[in-house]
Scaffold this motif. Structure first.
Motif, PDB file in Angstrom:
ATOM      1  N   GLU A  35       0.844  -1.198   0.000  1.00 31.43           N
ATOM      2  CA  GLU A  35       0.000   0.000   0.000  1.00 31.43           C
ATOM      3  C   GLU A  35       0.877   1.244   0.000  1.00 31.43           C
ATOM      4  OE1 GLU A  35      -3.730   1.904   2.539  1.00 31.43           O
ATOM      5  OE2 GLU A  35      -3.109  -0.167   2.865  1.00 31.43           O
ATOM      6  N   LYS A  40       1.201   5.586  -0.309  1.00 27.73           N
ATOM      7  CA  LYS A  40       0.619   6.928  -0.240  1.00 27.73           C
ATOM      8  C   LYS A  40       1.754   7.933  -0.336  1.00 27.73           C
ATOM      9  CE  LYS A  40      -3.371   5.685   2.660  1.00 27.73           C
ATOM     10  NZ  LYS A  40      -4.079   5.914   3.943  1.00 27.73           N
ATOM     11  N   THR A  98      -1.334  10.710  -4.278  1.00 29.34           N
ATOM     12  CA  THR A  98      -1.534   9.343  -4.762  1.00 29.34           C
ATOM     13  C   THR A  98      -1.709   8.380  -3.600  1.00 29.34           C
ATOM     14  OG1 THR A  98      -0.170   9.789  -6.706  1.00 29.34           O
ATOM     15  CG2 THR A  98      -0.512   7.475  -6.116  1.00 29.34           C
ATOM     16  N   GLU A 126      -2.374   4.158  -3.625  1.00 29.16           N
ATOM     17  CA  GLU A 126      -2.595   2.982  -4.454  1.00 29.16           C
ATOM     18  C   GLU A 126      -2.176   1.714  -3.713  1.00 29.16           C
ATOM     19  OE1 GLU A 126      -3.998   2.878  -7.358  1.00 29.16           O
ATOM     20  OE2 GLU A 126      -3.934   4.963  -8.065  1.00 29.16           O
ATOM     21  N   ILE A 129      -0.258  -1.714  -4.654  1.00 21.96           N
ATOM     22  CA  ILE A 129       0.590  -2.310  -5.691  1.00 21.96           C
ATOM     23  C   ILE A 129       0.548  -3.822  -5.485  1.00 21.96           C
ATOM     24  CG2 ILE A 129       2.854  -2.207  -6.797  1.00 21.96           C
ATOM     25  CD1 ILE A 129       3.383   0.246  -4.874  1.00 21.96           C
ATOM     26  N   ASP A 159       2.285  -6.091 -10.640  1.00 24.24           N
ATOM     27  CA  ASP A 159       2.382  -4.653 -10.893  1.00 24.24           C
ATOM     28  C   ASP A 159       3.836  -4.195 -10.791  1.00 24.24           C
ATOM     29  OD1 ASP A 159      -0.365  -4.673 -10.980  1.00 24.24           O
ATOM     30  OD2 ASP A 159      -0.650  -3.604  -9.085  1.00 24.24           O
ATOM     31  N   GLN A 187       5.695  -0.285 -10.010  1.00 23.75           N
ATOM     32  CA  GLN A 187       5.444   1.114  -9.654  1.00 23.75           C
ATOM     33  C   GLN A 187       6.733   1.912  -9.803  1.00 23.75           C
ATOM     34  OE1 GLN A 187       5.293   2.159  -5.337  1.00 23.75           O
ATOM     35  NE2 GLN A 187       6.661   3.589  -6.333  1.00 23.75           N
ATOM     36  N   TYR A 239       4.205   9.975 -10.137  1.00 24.68           N
ATOM     37  CA  TYR A 239       3.948   8.591  -9.739  1.00 24.68           C
ATOM     38  C   TYR A 239       3.264   7.878 -10.896  1.00 24.68           C
ATOM     39  CZ  TYR A 239       2.012   4.591  -7.196  1.00 24.68           C
ATOM     40  OH  TYR A 239       1.695   3.318  -6.792  1.00 24.68           O
ATOM     41  N   GLN A 241       2.018   3.633 -12.132  1.00 21.71           N
ATOM     42  CA  GLN A 241       1.893   2.221 -11.757  1.00 21.71           C
ATOM     43  C   GLN A 241       1.196   1.484 -12.891  1.00 21.71           C
ATOM     44  OE1 GLN A 241      -0.016   1.674  -7.954  1.00 21.71           O
ATOM     45  NE2 GLN A 241      -0.937  -0.262  -8.559  1.00 21.71           N
TER      46      GLN A 241
END
Length: 237
Positions: free
Chosen positions: A75, A77, A82, A84, A86, A90, A92, A131, A133
Motif C-alpha cells: 500500500e 501513499k 496518490t 494505491e 501495488i 504490478d 510502480q 507517480y 503504476q
C-alpha cells in the motif's frame, strides 16, 4: 565484456523484526566501499515486511524509485495525493524529483509482502515529482524479455533516466540473448529464482551479475528461472 558477480549471501542484511532486508549495495547500516552503486543503479533492496507493518512517511528527492512486488500487496501513499495498492504483477515508479514524502505498508494485516525496492540516479534533477503504476501480463515474459520500465515510456513505465527494466521467466534449457539498447550502458541481472548462466557466469536464486562493455549478452536457463535485467548508464553525473 567485463563482469562482476554478487552472490546472494554476500549482500548486506538487516533484521528489524517487522522488516527483513537484503541489500545488494551499501544502504543504511550496511556499507561496502566496493558495492556503493553499479553505474546509475544505487539501491536494490530485497525486502520482506510483516503483516500490518511498513515504512512510515519519509522524504525523498532526486531519485527514481521502482517497486516490484514478488508476492503480496503493498500500500502506497505520497504527498502528490496518490494512494494505491501495488499488487503482485504490478510495477510502480516514483520520480522523487524536487522532493516528496511517501509511505509504504503491507496491505495485509496477516500475510508477509516481499518486494524489490530499486533506486536509480535521475537524468534530470529537480523535475516535478510524479507517480505511475501498471499491471503487466506475466504471460508476455515467458521465454522472452518484457520491458516494464523505459525512457521511451509506451507500454512500459517512463523513467527519468536512460535505463530499462526487463523481466523474463525462462523454461529449463531456454537460451536467450539480451541486446543492450543504448551503447555504453551496462546491465545488472538479478536472479529472482532458479539456476541460470549469464555471460558465462553460473548463478542461482538471488545471485546477480553486472555486465559492462557488451552489445549483447547470452543467457541460458539450467532450470526454470526468473530474472530481472536492469540496463543502466555507467556514467553518473
Amino acid at each position: 565484456m567485463n563482469t562482476v558477480v554478487h552472490k546472494s549471501d554476500s549482500r548486506g542484511f538487516a533484521d528489524h523484526g517487522w522488516l527483513k532486508s537484503r541489500h545488494s549495495f551499501s544502504f543504511a547500516g550496511y556499507y561496502n566501499p566496493d558495492r556503493v552503486h553499479f553505474g546509475a543503479l544505487r539501491v536494490l533492496n530485497d525486502d520482506i515486511v510483516a503483516g500490518g507493518q511498513g515504512f512510515g512517511t519519509h522524504p525523498h528527492d532526486n531519485m527514481e524509485i521502482v517497486s516490484i512486488p514478488l508476492y503480496g500487496n503493498l500500500e502506497h501513499k505520497d504527498s502528490t495525493g496518490t494512494g494505491e495498492v501495488i499488487k503482485t504483477g504490478d510495477v510502480q515508479i516514483m520520480s522523487a524529483g524536487s522532493g516528496l514524502r511517501h509511505s509504504e505498508f503491507n496491505h495485509s494485516k496477516e500475510d508477509e509482502v516481499q518486494f524489490l525496492q530499486i533506486w536509480v540516479f535521475p537524468k534530470e534533477r529537480d523535475i516535478t515529482p510524479r507517480y505511475e503504476q501498471k499491471s503487466f501480463d506475466i504471460e508476455d515474459r515467458i521465454n522472452t524479455f518484457q520491458t516494464v520500465v523505459s525512457p521511451e515510456g509506451g507500454d512500459a513505465l517512463w523513467i527519468n533516466q536512460d535505463a530499462y527494466f526487463s523481466l523474463a521467466n525462462l523454461d529449463a534449457g531456454t537460451s536467450l540473448t539480451y541486446e543492450v539498447k543504448k551503447p555504453g550502458n551496462g546491465v545488472y541481472f538479478f536472479v529472482l529464482n532458479g539456476d541460470i548462466e549469464i555471460a558465462g557466469q553460473s548463478l542461482s536464486s538471488r545471485d546477480a551479475v553486472g555486465v559492462t562493455e557488451a552489445a549483447s549478452i547470452n543467457i541460458k536457463a539450467k532450470s526454470y528461472a526468473e530474472i530481472l535485467a536492469i540496463e543502466i548508464p555507467m556514467e553518473v553525473t
